[in-house]
Design a protein around this motif. Sequence first.
Motif, PDB file in Angstrom:
ATOM      1  N   GLU A 108     -33.668 -22.996  95.319  1.00 59.66           N
ATOM      2  CA  GLU A 108     -34.409 -24.092  95.925  1.00 59.66           C
ATOM      3  C   GLU A 108     -33.577 -24.957  96.865  1.00 59.66           C
ATOM      4  O   GLU A 108     -34.134 -25.588  97.772  1.00 59.66           O
ATOM      5  N   ASN A 109     -32.281 -25.052  96.670  1.00 63.33           N
ATOM      6  CA  ASN A 109     -31.452 -25.947  97.477  1.00 63.33           C
ATOM      7  C   ASN A 109     -30.046 -25.366  97.601  1.00 63.33           C
ATOM      8  O   ASN A 109     -29.748 -24.281  97.084  1.00 63.33           O
ATOM      9  N   MET A 110     -29.171 -26.108  98.299  1.00 63.34           N
ATOM     10  CA  MET A 110     -27.807 -25.607  98.527  1.00 63.34           C
ATOM     11  C   MET A 110     -27.026 -25.466  97.231  1.00 63.34           C
ATOM     12  O   MET A 110     -26.215 -24.550  97.069  1.00 63.34           O
ATOM     13  N   MET A 111     -27.271 -26.367  96.286  1.00 66.14           N
ATOM     14  CA  MET A 111     -26.576 -26.262  95.001  1.00 66.14           C
ATOM     15  C   MET A 111     -26.943 -24.950  94.318  1.00 66.14           C
ATOM     16  O   MET A 111     -26.068 -24.230  93.817  1.00 66.14           O
ATOM     17  N   ASP A 112     -28.225 -24.623  94.306  1.00 73.79           N
ATOM     18  CA  ASP A 112     -28.679 -23.361  93.724  1.00 73.79           C
ATOM     19  C   ASP A 112     -28.005 -22.173  94.414  1.00 73.79           C
ATOM     20  O   ASP A 112     -27.584 -21.207  93.762  1.00 73.79           O
ATOM     21  N   LYS A 113     -27.920 -22.249  95.734  1.00 76.79           N
ATOM     22  CA  LYS A 113     -27.361 -21.125  96.492  1.00 76.79           C
ATOM     23  C   LYS A 113     -25.873 -20.929  96.188  1.00 76.79           C
ATOM     24  O   LYS A 113     -25.404 -19.792  96.034  1.00 76.79           O
ATOM     25  N   GLU A 133     -27.224 -19.631 105.801  1.00 81.97           N
ATOM     26  CA  GLU A 133     -26.461 -20.729 106.378  1.00 81.97           C
ATOM     27  C   GLU A 133     -25.081 -20.235 106.838  1.00 81.97           C
ATOM     28  O   GLU A 133     -24.513 -19.306 106.254  1.00 81.97           O
TER      29      GLU A 133
END
Length: 237
Positions: A108-113, A133
């Motif tokens: 869902e977000n950069m932390m997840d990625k 990204e």
Amino acid sequence: MYCENKEGEKFIVEMQKAEQNYFKDRSIYYATFPIREQAKRGDWDFQLKGVYTVGILNFVFPDDEYASDCMHHEVKLMDVDDKHIFYDKLTFIYLEMPKFNKTESELENMMDKWLYVLRNLSRLMERPAALQERVFKRLFEQAEIARLSPVELRSYEESMKVYRDITNVVNTAEQKGHKRGLAEGMAQGIEKGMAQGIEKGERIMQAEIARQMKDSGMDVRQISRFTGLTIEEVESL
């Protein structure tokens, strides 16, 4: 990995593969080094830059300390009465990676990625579609050993050799030191008390580990930091 940003804040980042006794004590201990090294000679008002320890853990904290769905922890010094942050320049961040089980479609977000990459990088053959990204493009390029220059490749191979040597030395020394230390420590414990005996055994085991590392050619300062023995103690082995 030991880093510093342009503001002078210090970052200790480590990936811990296996659970070990006194892991929290170890984190606190290593955090004291970037604190103490900020001391200045002469007049100094004790002002410190922030120190951050980031632990990426391939295990979970024992005894169900945190809920199964709680894998990110940020720890600071806190006043236990009114719960406010007493000191915000010392931060410990821990990620319990076994608790992260999201699939690529669930990110869902950069932390997840980032967590997904850290959890699965060794198994990924190419960059997933969800990680487009620029920072992930650079990450996957760096992860491809075939792209390393000859100098970088030699450095990588040497670091892997050192890692394997240390792992082998520590494993061997732990086996020998544990047996010897336990026997001698228990014998001492019968005479002087169980607590003192066990402490003696642990000390002997650390000395055995240090001796094995020294025999393998490791620098005494690295051995001292790894085992907790003083440089003088290491040199005397």
